[in-house]
Design a protein around this motif. Structure first.
Motif, PDB file in Angstrom:
ATOM      1  N   UNK A   1       0.831  -1.206   0.000  1.00  0.00           N
ATOM      2  CA  UNK A   1       0.000   0.000   0.000  1.00  0.00           C
ATOM      3  C   UNK A   1       0.865   1.255   0.000  1.00  0.00           C
ATOM      4  N   UNK A   2       1.933   1.259   0.771  1.00  0.00           N
ATOM      5  CA  UNK A   2       2.820   2.417   0.804  1.00  0.00           C
ATOM      6  C   UNK A   2       3.526   2.626  -0.527  1.00  0.00           C
ATOM      7  N   UNK A   3       3.884   1.528  -1.201  1.00  0.00           N
ATOM      8  CA  UNK A   3       4.457   1.657  -2.541  1.00  0.00           C
ATOM      9  C   UNK A   3       3.429   2.261  -3.489  1.00  0.00           C
ATOM     10  N   UNK A   4       2.187   1.833  -3.343  1.00  0.00           N
ATOM     11  CA  UNK A   4       1.130   2.423  -4.147  1.00  0.00           C
ATOM     12  C   UNK A   4       0.976   3.913  -3.904  1.00  0.00           C
ATOM     13  N   UNK A   5       1.165   4.339  -2.665  1.00  0.00           N
ATOM     14  CA  UNK A   5       1.103   5.766  -2.327  1.00  0.00           C
ATOM     15  C   UNK A   5       2.200   6.532  -3.066  1.00  0.00           C
ATOM     16  N   UNK A   6       3.389   5.947  -3.173  1.00  0.00           N
ATOM     17  CA  UNK A   6       4.484   6.598  -3.894  1.00  0.00           C
ATOM     18  C   UNK A   6       4.108   6.850  -5.349  1.00  0.00           C
TER      19      UNK A   6
END
Length: 385
Positions: free
Chosen positions: A236-241
């Motif tokens: 999810x955090x990679x998706x935020x990037x």
């Protein structure tokens, strides 16, 4: 009619790119679970671009003579079917084959849609129009990753591929029922040869620029998820990037496009290239989500600065050389970058380390700006308006 064409294509391309965006940050992770090394990771991503590279010249030329809709509709339908094949890819080799087939289908959608939009735009509004249309692609590819990360964390990887199939089918239905057939566009009866196109210095400069942009995008799409997992970021955090990168890109595409229509487009392209090169150098030093978010935002700004101007040049040239032909060559340059970059960067990762991937991508970005500058000066087009 022109507004209807624009809106239908915008929605259809957004839906299909949203689906593609959902699987983008997950593909390296999926490939790694199948045992992919750095070089095989490069092969899997390069296969998609290689397939596009093979069919783009033919598709662009035929669409200049026969119209656009049939290519877009068939491509989107193929997207939705091929998406399900990812679910049965049980090895690195079969995954590479699916990516290759998917690449063939993709050649029928985005470049032809861009050509359709480009030839319906008013004189003097090329950059703002294409910048606005680019939002559909960047918004889909940018919001997709965060949705993909959520789907993976909440369910599993298969949910992302089902989402890709569904969204591609929705885009197919939109194009099938609402996109008008192209009846009144100016058609190029004798498609211009590749040899003639490549003699044009502005085109050569633009193609090298586009390839360098593709290298930077490859570094983000293929290797940033691996780098981020190395500092314990979740899917999810990679998706935020990816979402942050796209947010800045999307918000600024139209303003920079409008500015480029009023001022010298050359300087916007150079500025965007240099900003990207500098920012890629900073990725290996990032140690937290916040630092990577800042870097992703600046990279989004760099794309918004350069791409509307570069695409506007392609539109201007396409009015005389064939819009489908020129948009296909534009996509060919991107495909060359996406073919070569994952392979080169994958070798760099295997021989050196993941940090060196971003140093190499930065160097290529600077070289792309330098080559673009050289060809513009060589062609006497240094102050192209």
């Amino acid at each position: 009619m022109r507004k209807r064409i624009f809106y239908v294509l915008f929605i259809a391309v957004f839906a299909s790119m949203l689906g593609m965006g959902i699987i983008t940050p997950l593909m390296p992770i999926y490939a790694a679970t199948l045992g992919a090394s750095g070089i095989w990771l490069g092969v899997i991503f390069s296969g998609f671009a290689l397939a596009r590279l093979v069919v783009l010249p033919l598709v662009g030329r035929i669409s200049d003579r026969k119209g656009r809709k049939k290519f877009i509709v068939f491509g989107l339908l193929a997207y939705s079917i091929i998406s399900l094949l990812y679910l049965v890819a049980g090895s690195v080799y079969s995954l590479a084959i699916v990516r290759l087939i998917h690449g063939f289908a993709s050649a029928l959608v985005v470049p032809i849609a861009m050509a359709y939009v480009g030839e319906t735009r008013d004189e003097g509004e090329e950059a703002v129009s294409m910048g606005t249309f680019n939002i559909s692609m960047f918004l889909g590819m940018g919001t997709g990753p965060i949705l993909g990360g959520i789907l993976k964390d909440a369910f599993d990887l298969s949910a992302a591929f089902y989402a890709l199939a569904f969204l591609s089918f929705v885009a197919f239905l939109i194009a099938l029922f609402f996109l008008p057939d192209q009846k009144n566009s100016r058609k190029i009866e004798t498609p211009i040869s590749l040899k003639i196109v490549l003699k044009h210095n502005l085109i050569k400069g633009l193609m090298f620029f586009r390839m360098s942009v593709a290298v930077g995008r490859s570094a983000l799409m293929v290797f940033l998820p691996l780098f981020a997992s190395g500092i314990s970021l979740s899917a999810t955090q990679v998706g935020i990037l990816f979402a942050v990168n796209t947010l800045f890109n999307v918000v600024l595409q139209r303003p920079f496009g409008r500015m480029a229509d009023q001022y010298n487009k050359f300087y916007f392209i150079m500025a965007g290239s240099l900003i990207a090169g500098i920012t890629l150098l900073l990725i290996p030093f990032a140690q937290s989500l916040g630092e990577l978010i800042l870097i992703s935002a600046v990279l989004g700004v760099s794309t918004a600065v350069a791409i509307p101007s570069a695409t506007a040049f392609v539109v201007l040239l396409g009015k005389n050389m064939g819009m489908g032909t020129l948009m296909s060559f534009w996509q060919i340059a991107a495909s060359l970058g996406f073919v070569l970059a994952p392979l080169i960067l994958g070798v760099v990762m295997d021989i050196l380390d993941i940090q060196s991937v971003f140093y190499a991508a930065s160097l290529i970005s600077f070289l792309g700006a330098l080559v673009f500058y050289y060809y513009i000066r060589k062609g006497g087009n240094f102050l192209v308006e």
